[in-house]
Each structure stands twice: as C-alpha cells, then as structure tokens.
Design an enzyme around this catalytic site. Structure first.
Site, PDB file in Angstrom:
ATOM      1  N   CYS A 261       0.816  -1.216   0.000  1.00 40.78           N
ATOM      2  CA  CYS A 261       0.000   0.000   0.000  1.00 40.78           C
ATOM      3  C   CYS A 261       0.851   1.268   0.000  1.00 40.78           C
ATOM      4  O   CYS A 261       1.340   1.654  -1.041  1.00 40.78           O
ATOM      5  CB  CYS A 261      -1.020  -0.047   1.123  1.00 40.78           C
ATOM      6  SG  CYS A 261      -2.353  -1.213   0.725  1.00 40.78           S
ATOM      7  N   HIS A 345      -3.797  -5.580   0.669  1.00 41.02           N
ATOM      8  CA  HIS A 345      -3.311  -6.086   1.953  1.00 41.02           C
ATOM      9  C   HIS A 345      -3.267  -7.610   1.961  1.00 41.02           C
ATOM     10  O   HIS A 345      -4.254  -8.261   2.327  1.00 41.02           O
ATOM     11  CB  HIS A 345      -4.193  -5.586   3.094  1.00 41.02           C
ATOM     12  CG  HIS A 345      -4.019  -4.148   3.405  1.00 41.02           C
ATOM     13  ND1 HIS A 345      -3.103  -3.685   4.324  1.00 41.02           N
ATOM     14  CD2 HIS A 345      -4.628  -3.050   2.895  1.00 41.02           C
ATOM     15  CE1 HIS A 345      -3.159  -2.366   4.385  1.00 41.02           C
ATOM     16  NE2 HIS A 345      -4.070  -1.959   3.518  1.00 41.02           N
ATOM     17  N   GLU A 347      -1.892  -9.391   4.051  1.00 40.48           N
ATOM     18  CA  GLU A 347      -1.997  -9.854   5.444  1.00 40.48           C
ATOM     19  C   GLU A 347      -3.439  -9.882   5.924  1.00 40.48           C
ATOM     20  O   GLU A 347      -3.719 -10.342   7.041  1.00 40.48           O
ATOM     21  CB  GLU A 347      -1.162  -8.956   6.359  1.00 40.48           C
ATOM     22  CG  GLU A 347      -1.811  -7.660   6.809  1.00 40.48           C
ATOM     23  CD  GLU A 347      -1.879  -6.582   5.741  1.00 40.48           C
ATOM     24  OE1 GLU A 347      -2.461  -5.510   5.998  1.00 40.48           O
ATOM     25  OE2 GLU A 347      -1.342  -6.801   4.640  1.00 40.48           O
TER      26      GLU A 347
END
Length: 387
Positions: A261, A345, A347
């Site tokens: 990001c 993302h 994660e």
C-alpha cells in the site's frame, strides 16, 4: 458492560462542502470532527478497520448495516490505538454477544476520543460518495447554521499533500526478539504498520526490527545488519514522504524490498511512476485482483486512496497485478533489482488470505539475494550512466 449514556445520544449532522446534510444520533461522544469521508464495504472486521492506521485523517462509513454485534477484544487490534476520526453506521448494537468480547464498541471509541454516529442512511450516503467522490465533511452535534459549518469544511486541508505517516508511525524503535527458527533479518519501516504483517513475516522465518518512518537510511544500511527491507502500509499521500523516498532509493539494489500500500506507492515513485488520488478509493475486503504472471484472480482486502498511474515508458518495471474493479495498477516488480510491491493487503485482517503467498515470495527473494555476489545498486548504476 455499560449501555450508551443518554448524555452521548445527541442529534448529529454530517454536512458536506456543497451543503448536503445527513442526520443521525451519536452513540459515542459529541462535538465536531472535520475530515475526509470514505466508505468501507466489509461485512465484518470493524475493530481491525478502527485500528488500521491507514484511515488516519478520515471518517469511515460502514456499508454493512449492523455494527457492534460482537464487541471489542484485545486480540483483534491491528495497532496500538484507533487512528480514524469517526465512524458512521446505520444501526449500532450497544450490547454485544460474543464470548471474546471485552467491552462494547462505544466504550472503545470513547477511550480514544472517536465519535460514533448511527441512524444515518448509509446506503444513500454511500451512493452520494460514489457519485461525488471521497470529500471533506463535518460531523457535528452543534446547532450552528449550515452556512457556518460549510465554511469549516471548506477550510479543511484534507489528506492530499499532508504527511500523515509521521503521525501514524511509532516513534520508538522496536526490536523484535530473535526467533530461533528465523533465517533472515528484515528491517521494517513503520508507515502505519498493522500487527498481522509482522506475524506473517515471522511465519516465513523472518526476524523483524521495526523502525519509525523518520529513521535515517544509514541505520538501515550500515554494517550489513539486514537481509531485506519491508515498507508498510500507511495513511495519506506519498508525495511529502521525502525521507521514505530517500531510504527506498538508497536501498534499491542493496536490499530486497517488499512494499504494501503506502510502501507500494513509495517504491513506485522511486521507480518513476506518478501517483494520483482516486475518486473514492478502495476500502473493503472483496476486491478482485488479477496476478498477471499466473492469470489467477485473488480476492483481496484493500484500503487506499492513491494509486500509481500506469506508465509504459518504464521499461525496467513489470506490472504484476491489476485491480479488476477499475484496472488500476495493483502490483509492480523491478526486472533487475529484487523489489516488488502491491496495492492491497495480503496480510488481510480483516479479509481473505488469498494473497498470503506474497510473504513467501519475499522470503524466497531475500534468501536468493543473500546467495548471490554483490552487484551494483540502483544509485550506483545511475552514477555510472552519468560518467
């Protein structure tokens, strides 16, 4: 657990620069908040959204109507505190029902001085934001005339050109304990780091040392202490992040780099891309991204307002991923130097783990780089070309 205090149930108005007004009722705090308004389409994970530093300087509208149902617990926090300014929901459940709940949402919001408003027609508000774009507004319990409040909105600077990262980063150096199974030492730059990123790096045999975004590049590169560099997510505009751009420029070719990001935007700017602010950004957990290397489509969690503009003149750069909602650049990789980044993302937290494989790709990249002989870095190559 306590119910919402009646003193906190006040009529609230959300007023935009054009005078558009939405009405609701507070369930956490009263007063004024002036910030950019964005909408999030996730059906769960409101605590992770609250504690994602990338929302700093913004008010978040939840499109899912029921918020607060499962309360708050310490395990689901993604950072040290709440970073956004306010949340706006259709219906707030003040008495959560979940075995993990430690407190209701309104108590959590009050702890960090964050406003919460319910009763607003979030469907209508989201349609308004999709048409107009993410824009500044004031959320207020004041009875002042709309004209006065509109003026306050107009003088708010918003997020473009503001260095929010310096406020989101943890100013203290955090050295994670040496893990017995870890093979690699990774320097992690905290631009607004989410906890689950570090967990997944550790799962991939990486020992992490976390630095604030203000760290000098020499601390990263001296004495060859680190095997790789990770650039985290974070809030706002990448353009004013001079220090991060310098760190990335000097590290490129000396250390393998992985950016998520904000880290993606910083790496992109160093490699020659231009950035632009999107109309209403991408905020949710169901965004399809295509990996152009394999043709596979992954459902991803996303939270950003700026993107890299595609530039076919950058011959040394491979675009690895595209966002299938708007065809924006969602991943890049340098063809010569070990560096890649993504505009989503992997994660999750909240969201699906479809893109979790990217952490293993980074591990393999760092391990392979360690086995090669030293080659000229990005800056060294540029200096040669000037001779």
């Amino acid at each position: 657990m306590t119910k919402v205090d009646e003193n906190h149930k006040k009529k609230a108005r959300l007023i935009f620069e054009d005078g558009k007004c939405f009405e609701g009722t507070t369930f956490a705090l009263t007063g004024d908040r002036t910030a950019e308004v964005v909408f999030n389409t996730a059906m769960c994970g409101y605590q992770e959204v609250l504690t994602d530093p990338s929302y700093m300087g913004q008010m978040v509208v939840f499109t899912y109507p029921e918020i607060g149902n499962y309360g708050i617990n310490h395990e689901d926090a993604e950072s040290r505190r709440i970073f956004l300014e306010a949340i706006i929901v259709k219906s707030y459940n003040e008495i959560p029902c979940n075995y993990k709940s430690e407190m209701p949402l309104h108590e959590y919001l009050r702890r960090y001085n964050v406003m919460g408003v319910e009763g607003i027609d979030t469907r209508s508000l989201t349609l308004y934001l999709r048409e107009r774009g993410a824009c500044n507004a004031i959320l207020t319990t004041s009875k002042a005339p709309i004209e006065e409040l509109v003026h306050l909105v107009k003088i708010n600077v918003g997020i473009k050109g503001v260095n929010f990262v310096n406020h989101a980063t943890n100013k203290n150096l955090i050295t994670k304990p040496n893990l017995e199974s870890s093979e690699l030492n990774i320097a992690v730059i905290d631009c607004g780091l989410k906890y689950n990123i570090v967990k997944l790096l550790e799962e991939n045999n990486c020992n992490c040392t976390i630095f604030p975004s203000t760290i000098h590049v020499d601390e990263i590169l001296k004495e060859n202490k680190f095997d790789g560099l990770f650039l985290s997510n974070g809030p706002g505009d990448p353009e004013p992040l001079v220090n991060l751009l310098e760190i990335t420029k000097q590290a490129l070719g000396k250390l393998p780099i992985f950016g998520i990001c904000m880290g993606h935007l910083v790496l992109g700017e160093v490699l020659g891309f231009k950035t632009a602010k999107q109309k209403f950004g991408q905020h949710g957990v169901n965004h399809p991204v295509k990996d152009l290397r394999t043709g596979e489509v992954k459902i991803t969690s996303q939270n950003h307002n700026f993107v890299l503009l595609e530039d076919n003149s950058l011959e040394d750069i491979e675009i690895t991923h595209i966002n299938l909602n708007d065809n924006s650049v969602a991943g890049i990789r340098h063809k010569k130097y070990p560096a890649f980044s993504v505009q989503f993302h992997p994660e999750a937290s909240p969201g699906p783990y479809d893109a979790k494989y990217l952490f293993h790709e980074f591990y393999e990249m760092v391990r392979d780089f360690k086995e090669k002989e030293n080659e000229p870095s990005y800056l060294e190559e540029n200096e040669k070309s000037k001779i």
